[in-house]
Design an enzyme around this catalytic site. Structure first.
Site, mmCIF file in Angstrom:
data_model
loop_
_atom_site.group_PDB
_atom_site.id
_atom_site.type_symbol
_atom_site.label_atom_id
_atom_site.label_comp_id
_atom_site.label_asym_id
_atom_site.label_seq_id
_atom_site.Cartn_x
_atom_site.Cartn_y
_atom_site.Cartn_z
ATOM 1 N N GLU A 47 0.839 -1.207 0.000
ATOM 2 C CA GLU A 47 0.000 0.000 0.000
ATOM 3 C C GLU A 47 0.869 1.250 0.000
ATOM 4 O O GLU A 47 1.965 1.254 0.548
ATOM 5 C CB GLU A 47 -0.880 0.013 1.256
ATOM 6 C CG GLU A 47 -2.312 -0.406 1.032
ATOM 7 C CD GLU A 47 -3.169 0.646 0.312
ATOM 8 O OE1 GLU A 47 -2.629 1.500 -0.421
ATOM 9 O OE2 GLU A 47 -4.389 0.590 0.480
ATOM 10 N N ASP A 48 0.344 2.323 -0.565
ATOM 11 C CA ASP A 48 1.037 3.602 -0.502
ATOM 12 C C ASP A 48 0.943 4.197 0.899
ATOM 13 O O ASP A 48 1.941 4.577 1.501
ATOM 14 C CB ASP A 48 0.500 4.579 -1.559
ATOM 15 C CG ASP A 48 -1.029 4.735 -1.534
ATOM 16 O OD1 ASP A 48 -1.707 4.028 -0.756
ATOM 17 O OD2 ASP A 48 -1.542 5.570 -2.300
ATOM 18 N N ASP A 54 -4.375 5.404 6.089
ATOM 19 C CA ASP A 54 -4.908 6.617 6.708
ATOM 20 C C ASP A 54 -5.984 6.191 7.718
ATOM 21 O O ASP A 54 -5.656 5.864 8.860
ATOM 22 C CB ASP A 54 -5.436 7.509 5.570
ATOM 23 C CG ASP A 54 -5.966 8.846 6.040
ATOM 24 O OD1 ASP A 54 -5.652 9.251 7.162
ATOM 25 O OD2 ASP A 54 -6.697 9.496 5.267
ATOM 26 N N PHE A 95 -2.101 16.088 4.319
ATOM 27 C CA PHE A 95 -2.349 15.438 3.035
ATOM 28 C C PHE A 95 -1.065 15.465 2.214
ATOM 29 O O PHE A 95 -0.502 16.524 1.950
ATOM 30 C CB PHE A 95 -3.493 16.119 2.278
ATOM 31 C CG PHE A 95 -3.993 15.254 1.176
ATOM 32 C CD1 PHE A 95 -4.875 14.216 1.449
ATOM 33 C CD2 PHE A 95 -3.545 15.418 -0.127
ATOM 34 C CE1 PHE A 95 -5.314 13.366 0.434
ATOM 35 C CE2 PHE A 95 -3.979 14.572 -1.140
ATOM 36 C CZ PHE A 95 -4.867 13.553 -0.859
ATOM 37 N N ARG A 106 1.532 12.592 -8.930
ATOM 38 C CA ARG A 106 2.024 11.229 -8.684
ATOM 39 C C ARG A 106 3.484 11.071 -9.076
ATOM 40 O O ARG A 106 4.186 10.225 -8.562
ATOM 41 C CB ARG A 106 1.200 10.204 -9.485
ATOM 42 C CG ARG A 106 -0.233 10.053 -9.016
ATOM 43 C CD ARG A 106 -0.859 8.820 -9.672
ATOM 44 N NE ARG A 106 -2.307 8.812 -9.580
ATOM 45 C CZ ARG A 106 -3.001 8.338 -8.548
ATOM 46 N NH1 ARG A 106 -2.370 7.837 -7.498
ATOM 47 N NH2 ARG A 106 -4.313 8.349 -8.555
#
Ligand code: IMP
Ligand code: MG
Length: 178
Positions: A99-100, A103, A152, A165
């Site tokens: 996963e990136d 959260d 964020f 990205r």
């Protein structure tokens, strides 16, 4: 690159590469005698996964799953939908979900429940970033790159409204609302 937002560097290219290499060494050791199937969660994990696999020195196969979680661009609603499923069966395989960022943890929870039902031999999680401040469900990360504050972030695969990205670093987007 045309940038509409101010972006402050949070994790530099050098720090990212050093940490990704360390994670790859750890994973290579842990899976030395097992056939590893890395499952990347699209789209955010594509760059992390690409670097990770370059540094691995154990046998690895890759596959991808796509998910979207409903909500606006910076707040997840918690409702997750699979947009692309795996091409291969995970039954009996040693699966590492990549996963990136974790959260709220809702996407991870959903994916783990889905994959666990398919009876892999083992199932672990590797996330580049852990943002624990907004966690809504428990998430046990077997490997993680960095714990980050409640901001964020974009870059290195992560987007804001599909932008940024391609950045080589992780940056904090200032005033995403503006
Ligand atoms: P969750 O809230 O843990 O379900 O995270 C869902 C997904 O939202 C992550 O896999 C990311 O793709 C995205 N996401 C969460 N936080 C950020 C962020 O700070 N920047 C970019 N994407 C994020
Ligand atoms: Mg994601």
């Amino acid at each position: 690159m045309l940038q509409e937002h101010k972006i402050k560097v949070l994790i530099s290219t050098e720090e990212l590469q050093k940490r990704v290499r360390e994670l790859a060494q750890e994973i290579s050791r842990d899976y030395a005698n097992r056939e590893l199937l890395m499952v990347g969660v699209l789209k955010g994990s594509f760059m992390f996964m690409a670097d990770l696999i370059r540094y691995l020195d154990c046998d690895v196969e890759v596959d991808f799953m796509g998910t979207v979680s409903y909500g606006d661009s910076t707040e997840s609603s918690g409702e997750v939908r699979i947009t692309k499923d795996l091409e291969q069966s995970v039954a009996g395989r040693h699966v590492l979900l990549v996963e990136d960022i974790v959260d709220t943890g809702l996407t991870l929870r959903y994916l783990l429940d889905t994959l666990r039902n398919r009876q892999p031999a083992s199932l672990k999680v590797c996330a580049l970033l852990d943002k624990p401040a907004r966690r809504r469900v428990r998430a046990n990360l077997d490997y993680y790159g960095f714990i980050i504050p409640n901001a964020f972030v974009v870059g290195y695969g992560l987007d804001y409204a599909e932008k940024y990205r391609g950045l080589n670093y992780i940056g904090v987007l200032e005033d995403p609302g503006s």
